[in-house]
Scaffold this motif. Structure first.
Motif, PDB file in Angstrom:
ATOM      1  N   PHE A 184       0.826  -1.198   0.000  1.00  0.00           N
ATOM      2  CA  PHE A 184       0.000   0.000   0.000  1.00  0.00           C
ATOM      3  C   PHE A 184       0.863   1.252   0.000  1.00  0.00           C
ATOM      4  O   PHE A 184       0.635   2.176  -0.771  1.00  0.00           O
ATOM      5  CB  PHE A 184      -0.943   0.022   1.203  1.00  0.00           C
ATOM      6  CG  PHE A 184      -1.581   1.353   1.410  1.00  0.00           C
ATOM      7  CD1 PHE A 184      -2.612   1.768   0.585  1.00  0.00           C
ATOM      8  CD2 PHE A 184      -1.124   2.202   2.393  1.00  0.00           C
ATOM      9  CE1 PHE A 184      -3.188   3.021   0.765  1.00  0.00           C
ATOM     10  CE2 PHE A 184      -1.701   3.447   2.576  1.00  0.00           C
ATOM     11  CZ  PHE A 184      -2.734   3.851   1.764  1.00  0.00           C
ATOM     12  N   GLN A 239       1.010   4.097  -2.824  1.00  0.00           N
ATOM     13  CA  GLN A 239       0.698   5.480  -2.502  1.00  0.00           C
ATOM     14  C   GLN A 239       1.845   6.403  -2.908  1.00  0.00           C
ATOM     15  O   GLN A 239       1.613   7.475  -3.469  1.00  0.00           O
ATOM     16  CB  GLN A 239       0.419   5.588  -1.004  1.00  0.00           C
ATOM     17  CG  GLN A 239      -0.439   6.752  -0.630  1.00  0.00           C
ATOM     18  CD  GLN A 239      -0.781   6.727   0.836  1.00  0.00           C
ATOM     19  OE1 GLN A 239       0.022   6.317   1.675  1.00  0.00           O
ATOM     20  NE2 GLN A 239      -1.966   7.177   1.167  1.00  0.00           N
ATOM     21  N   ILE A 284      -4.744   0.916  -9.439  1.00  0.00           N
ATOM     22  CA  ILE A 284      -4.938  -0.498  -9.201  1.00  0.00           C
ATOM     23  C   ILE A 284      -5.897  -1.041 -10.254  1.00  0.00           C
ATOM     24  O   ILE A 284      -6.633  -0.290 -10.890  1.00  0.00           O
ATOM     25  CB  ILE A 284      -5.456  -0.776  -7.772  1.00  0.00           C
ATOM     26  CG1 ILE A 284      -6.833  -0.150  -7.544  1.00  0.00           C
ATOM     27  CG2 ILE A 284      -4.461  -0.285  -6.738  1.00  0.00           C
ATOM     28  CD1 ILE A 284      -7.477  -0.532  -6.232  1.00  0.00           C
ATOM     29  N   ALA A 339     -10.560  -5.243  -2.711  1.00  0.00           N
ATOM     30  CA  ALA A 339     -10.515  -4.248  -1.638  1.00  0.00           C
ATOM     31  C   ALA A 339     -11.924  -3.963  -1.122  1.00  0.00           C
ATOM     32  O   ALA A 339     -12.134  -3.851   0.095  1.00  0.00           O
ATOM     33  CB  ALA A 339      -9.841  -2.969  -2.128  1.00  0.00           C
ATOM     34  N   LYS A 355      -6.616   1.873   5.493  1.00  0.00           N
ATOM     35  CA  LYS A 355      -5.651   1.660   4.407  1.00  0.00           C
ATOM     36  C   LYS A 355      -6.331   1.124   3.149  1.00  0.00           C
ATOM     37  O   LYS A 355      -6.075   1.596   2.050  1.00  0.00           O
ATOM     38  CB  LYS A 355      -4.545   0.695   4.838  1.00  0.00           C
ATOM     39  CG  LYS A 355      -3.739   1.141   6.017  1.00  0.00           C
ATOM     40  CD  LYS A 355      -2.756   2.188   5.651  1.00  0.00           C
ATOM     41  CE  LYS A 355      -1.892   2.525   6.862  1.00  0.00           C
ATOM     42  NZ  LYS A 355      -1.064   3.658   6.636  1.00  0.00           N
ATOM     43  N   ILE A 412      -6.808   2.622  -0.679  1.00  0.00           N
ATOM     44  CA  ILE A 412      -6.482   1.882  -1.900  1.00  0.00           C
ATOM     45  C   ILE A 412      -7.613   2.035  -2.915  1.00  0.00           C
ATOM     46  O   ILE A 412      -7.372   2.220  -4.111  1.00  0.00           O
ATOM     47  CB  ILE A 412      -6.212   0.398  -1.581  1.00  0.00           C
ATOM     48  CG1 ILE A 412      -4.878   0.282  -0.848  1.00  0.00           C
ATOM     49  CG2 ILE A 412      -6.204  -0.444  -2.853  1.00  0.00           C
ATOM     50  CD1 ILE A 412      -4.611  -1.083  -0.253  1.00  0.00           C
TER      51      ILE A 412
END
Length: 70
Positions: free
Chosen positions: A7, A11, A17, A25, A52, A56
């Motif tokens: 992650f 970032q 993605i 996710a 988190k 994403i």
């Protein structure tokens, strides 16, 4: 599952993605929402993962700077 290390790398590089990663996710968010409440401590691993994984998803749904300049 996407690890915290992956992650952070995504970032830092502002990586997009895939749709498959996005769907995974979203599924994980659904699972985590069952484990997190308004009273969950900020240092709870489930809450941290939820935040988190939510970030994403933003990598998938956010337009790139190139897309914003119209």
């Amino acid at each position: 599952m996407i690890t915290i290390e992956v992650f952070h790398l995504m970032q830092q590089r502002r990586m997009k993605i895939t749709e498959q990663e996005y769907e995974a996710a979203l599924k994980r968010i659904d699972e985590l929402l069952l484990l997190v409440t308004d009273y969950t401590p900020e240092d709870d691993p489930n809450l941290i993962e939820l935040l988190k994984v939510s970030d994403i998803c933003l990598l998938y749904t956010s337009p790139s700077p190139r897309d914003r300049s119209v």
